[in-house]
Design an enzyme around this catalytic site. Structure first.
Site, PDB file in Angstrom:
ATOM      1  N   SER A   4      11.904 -11.461  40.458  1.00 40.20           N
ATOM      2  CA  SER A   4      12.272 -12.799  40.903  1.00 40.20           C
ATOM      3  C   SER A   4      13.491 -13.312  40.134  1.00 40.20           C
ATOM      4  CB  SER A   4      11.098 -13.747  40.687  1.00 40.20           C
ATOM      5  OG  SER A   4       9.987 -13.265  41.403  1.00 40.20           O
ATOM      6  N   ASP A  39      14.244 -10.747  50.409  1.00 44.39           N
ATOM      7  CA  ASP A  39      13.111 -10.880  49.475  1.00 44.39           C
ATOM      8  C   ASP A  39      11.967  -9.895  49.736  1.00 44.39           C
ATOM      9  OD1 ASP A  39      12.121 -12.385  47.191  1.00 44.39           O
ATOM     10  OD2 ASP A  39      10.598 -13.221  48.524  1.00 44.39           O
ATOM     11  N   LYS A  84       4.693 -14.775  49.607  1.00 47.65           N
ATOM     12  CA  LYS A  84       4.164 -13.849  48.592  1.00 47.65           C
ATOM     13  C   LYS A  84       2.685 -13.543  48.825  1.00 47.65           C
ATOM     14  CE  LYS A  84       8.098 -14.106  46.613  1.00 47.65           C
ATOM     15  NZ  LYS A  84       9.035 -13.124  46.167  1.00 47.65           N
ATOM     16  N   HIS A 108       8.731  -6.043  47.365  1.00 45.54           N
ATOM     17  CA  HIS A 108       9.569  -7.181  46.971  1.00 45.54           C
ATOM     18  C   HIS A 108      11.027  -6.715  46.981  1.00 45.54           C
ATOM     19  CE1 HIS A 108      10.253 -10.571  43.744  1.00 45.54           C
ATOM     20  NE2 HIS A 108      10.524 -10.989  44.954  1.00 45.54           N
ATOM     21  N   CYS A 110      16.492 -12.200  40.045  1.00 43.54           N
ATOM     22  CA  CYS A 110      17.292 -11.138  39.420  1.00 43.54           C
ATOM     23  C   CYS A 110      18.333 -10.569  40.376  1.00 43.54           C
ATOM     24  CB  CYS A 110      16.400 -10.037  38.874  1.00 43.54           C
ATOM     25  SG  CYS A 110      15.484 -10.551  37.418  1.00 43.54           S
TER      26      CYS A 110
END
Ligand code: GTP
Ligand code: SPV
Ligand code: MN
Length: 604
Positions: free
Chosen positions: A250, A279, A208, A228, A252
């Site tokens: 995140s 991701d 991230k 993302h 989901c």
């Protein structure tokens, strides 16, 4: 011994060592022998628990401190010279202050420890998409996870060369003190500093911190995008292929959608899904005027709870070798792992994620404190393990995108699927996304919040400028992907999910891709965009069991495709409040225009 002559790298390593004062410096060369030796050392110290090597070869379990189980958004800072540039929804700190604060915390913190120097690549080494990083860390867990999640080793240093550039990442565990935990980003200096954590997104600095926060800033300045998003490929019965990228917040459903197994009759007809990424997507404009995407990662840091043979067979298979599990339960009968949702039967003898014996008799699904695995427990699995990994996974050019999909957890209002009228309207839909919070970050779960393009916690600059960058990117592509929004999470009056989801999301993907055809299938124009004619979503041969035993029929489908203008008028008001009150000045006019259209459409 140092593995490079690059002066900037050597200086960075020297400065880091001067500050943290490790007893020893070890350069990670990426060799199997070195990695195996580190695993041994970690098992000896208790940092890793060796699992059943027959059932789970080369797999290990790691437990974090109980205060260190997820990303910490309120301790994650974007440190730009001007506060304005970090924007209204990032936490900001003055760079000088941030450096000083972290230096103070990290000073001498590696005394008696080893500092590892990890050269890593985000993207295929040597490809034009790739960007390189050096992470120094005093955690073997970080070294081993980075070795799965990124491409690590000497060839990265060769590629950076004597003069080349890289992203600096400094990580020190310190005392894992939550009150002194900081995840700092200095986009203007290509630098990341992380102290007092040893968990996933806070410390695997390639993920991230680099591939989204720093990369989004680089992308804005260099004309590309860091998102993302998962990337998947669909093979049609006629053997043609199309690729889509999808941004969900995140926890989901990105990993799940990326690896979905189509329903039986789709498989029999010849449909196949392949996974490019689960991701992160780096997206560039190709010479052909389309958007091309790569997955800069090399593994999956996936949510464990809920993953089972039926919900996500491919993810489960990916964890069968060479995997590090974090904060799942240990089944002491056979030294394997367990988590809620892995099987219907509860194992009798488990140690829970905090290291205590677990009592299955006390387990109550609704009470998180009775769970054996932490709700944000994860597996770190090599991408090459995935049975449906795409042949394009290591492609240097990436894959061309036909569609971009946004989505979140919305109990009401948002229909199963709808399509934007055009690129800018699609950007508007992404910018206005809301979703219920999950265990992926600390704080309350189930709270509806705005999460534009699923990038709220990951944009390394001003959110208004980020929206403008999306609008600008649209101008650069002759054949932009079509933009859609999905919602797998509509609930009924009892709180049960109405749509079966998982593999059955293929039914929605099919409609989406038919809308991307040269001669697209018809759709219904509504106040918010195009929704399917209900008969165009295939609901034959549905697995009713997944759907809580409730029959999913035409009426149920019609209900979740409904666009309720009254609810959307309220939603529009809410979006206006977010635009005006939270994001403010830098939102491009194109998006304000879309908001006006939405308001007008809901009044009609
Ligand atoms: P990050 O790794 O945090 O970015 O998350 P992700 O978006 O990859 O989420 P993931 O696919 O791991 O899904 C997280 C949770 O959503 C799991 O508990 C899944 O079981 C659940 N989930 C995924 N897809 C669906 C779906 O189609 N329907 C329902 N009801 N739940 C889903
Ligand atoms: C997320 O939270 O979106 C993740 C997990 O993918 S972490 O790497 O911890 O951020
Ligand atoms: Mn994520």
């Amino acid at each position: 011994m140092a593995l490079t002559k690059n002066r900037k790298i050597l200086e960075f390593v020297e400065e880091s060592a001067e500050l943290a004062q490790p007893d020893k410096i070890v350069w990670i060369d990426g060799s199997e022998a070195q990695i195996n030796a580190l695993k041994k050392e970690a098992v000896k110290s208790g940092e890793l628990i060796k699992l059943n090597q027959t059932l789970l070869p080369d797999c290990y379990l790691h437990r974090t401190k109980v205060n260190d189980v997820a990303r910490v958004e309120d301790r994650t800072f974007i440190c730009t010279k001007n506060k304005e540039d970090a924007g209204p929804i990032n936490y900001w700190m003055d760079p000088n202050e941030a450096y000083e604060l972290c230096n103070e915390i990290a000073r001498g913190s590696m005394k008696g420890r080893t500092m590892y120097v990890i050269p890593y690549s985000m993207g295929v080494v040597g490809s034009s998409f790739a960007k390189y990083g050096i992470e120094v860390t005093d955690s073997i867990y970080v070294v081993l996870n980075m070795n799965i999640m990124t491409r690590v080793g000497k060839d990265v240093l060769t590629e950076i060369g004597k003069e080349g550039d890289f992203i600096k990442g400094f990580h020190a565990k310190c005392d894992v003190d939550a009150d002194k935990r900081y995840i700092m980003h200095f986009p203007e200096d290509n630098t990341i500093i992380s102290v007092n954590s040893a968990y996933g997104g806070n410390v695997l600095l390639g993920k991230k911190c680099f591939a989204l926060r720093i990369a989004s800033y680089l992308g804005k300045n260099e004309g590309w995008m860091a998102e993302h998003m998962l990337i998947l490929g669909v093979t049609f019965p006629d053997k043609t292929k199309k690729y889509v990228a999808a941004a969900f917040p995140s926890a989901c459903g990105k990993t799940n959608l990326a690896m979905l197994i189509p329903p039986k009759h789709y498989k029999e007809a010849g449909y196949e899904i392949e996974t490019v990424g689960d991701d992160i997507a780096w997206i560039r404009v190709g010479e052909d005027g389309r958007l091309w995407a790569v997955n800069p990662e090399n593994g999956f840091f996936g949510v464990a709870p809920g993953t089972n043979e039926h919900s996500n067979y491919n993810a489960l298979q990916s964890t069968k070798r060479g995997t590090i599990f974090t904060n799942v339960a240990l089944n002491t009968d056979d030294m394997t792992v367990w988590w809620e949702g892995l099987s219907k039967e509860l194992p009798e003898h488990c140690i829970d994620w905090t290291g205590k014996p677990w009592n299955p008799a006390k387990f109550d699904k609704k009470d998180k404190s009775t769970c054996s695995a932490h709700p944000n427990s994860r597996f770190t699995a090599p991408a090459e393990n995935c049975p449906c990994i795409s042949p394009e996974f290591n492609s240097k050019t990436g894959v061309p995108l036909s569609a971009i999909i946004f989505g979140g957890r919305r109990a009401s209002t948002t229909p199963l699927v709808y399509q934007s009228r055009d690129w800018n309207h699609g950007v508007f839909i992404g910018s206005a996304m809301s979703s219920e919070t999950t265990a992926a970050a600390t704080g309350a779960t189930g709270v509806l919040r705005h999460d534009p393009m699923a990038m709220k916690p990951f944009t390394g600059y001003h959110m208004g400028d980020y929206f403008a960058h999306w609008v600008e990117m649209g101008k650069k592509v002759k054949n932009p992907p079509k933009i859609f929004n999905v919602n797998w999470f509509r609930t009924d009056e009892k709180g049960n999910f109405m749509w079966p989801g998982f593999g059955d999301n293929m039914r929605v993907l099919e409609w989406i891709l038919k809308r991307c055809d040269e001669n697209p299938i018809d759709a219904v124009e509504t106040a918010i965009g195009y929704v399917p004619n209900p008969e165009d979503i295939d609901i034959s041969e549905l697995d009713y069991e997944i759907c809580k035993g409730k029959k999913f029929d035409k009426a149920a489908l019609a209900e979740i495709l409904t666009v309720d203008k009254e609810k959307w008028a309220k939603e529009a008001e809410e979006i206006e409040g977010y635009y005006n009150g939270t994001i403010g000045s830098r939102i491009p006019q194109e998006l304000w225009d879309c908001l006006e259209t939405l308001k007008k459409n809901c009044k009609k």
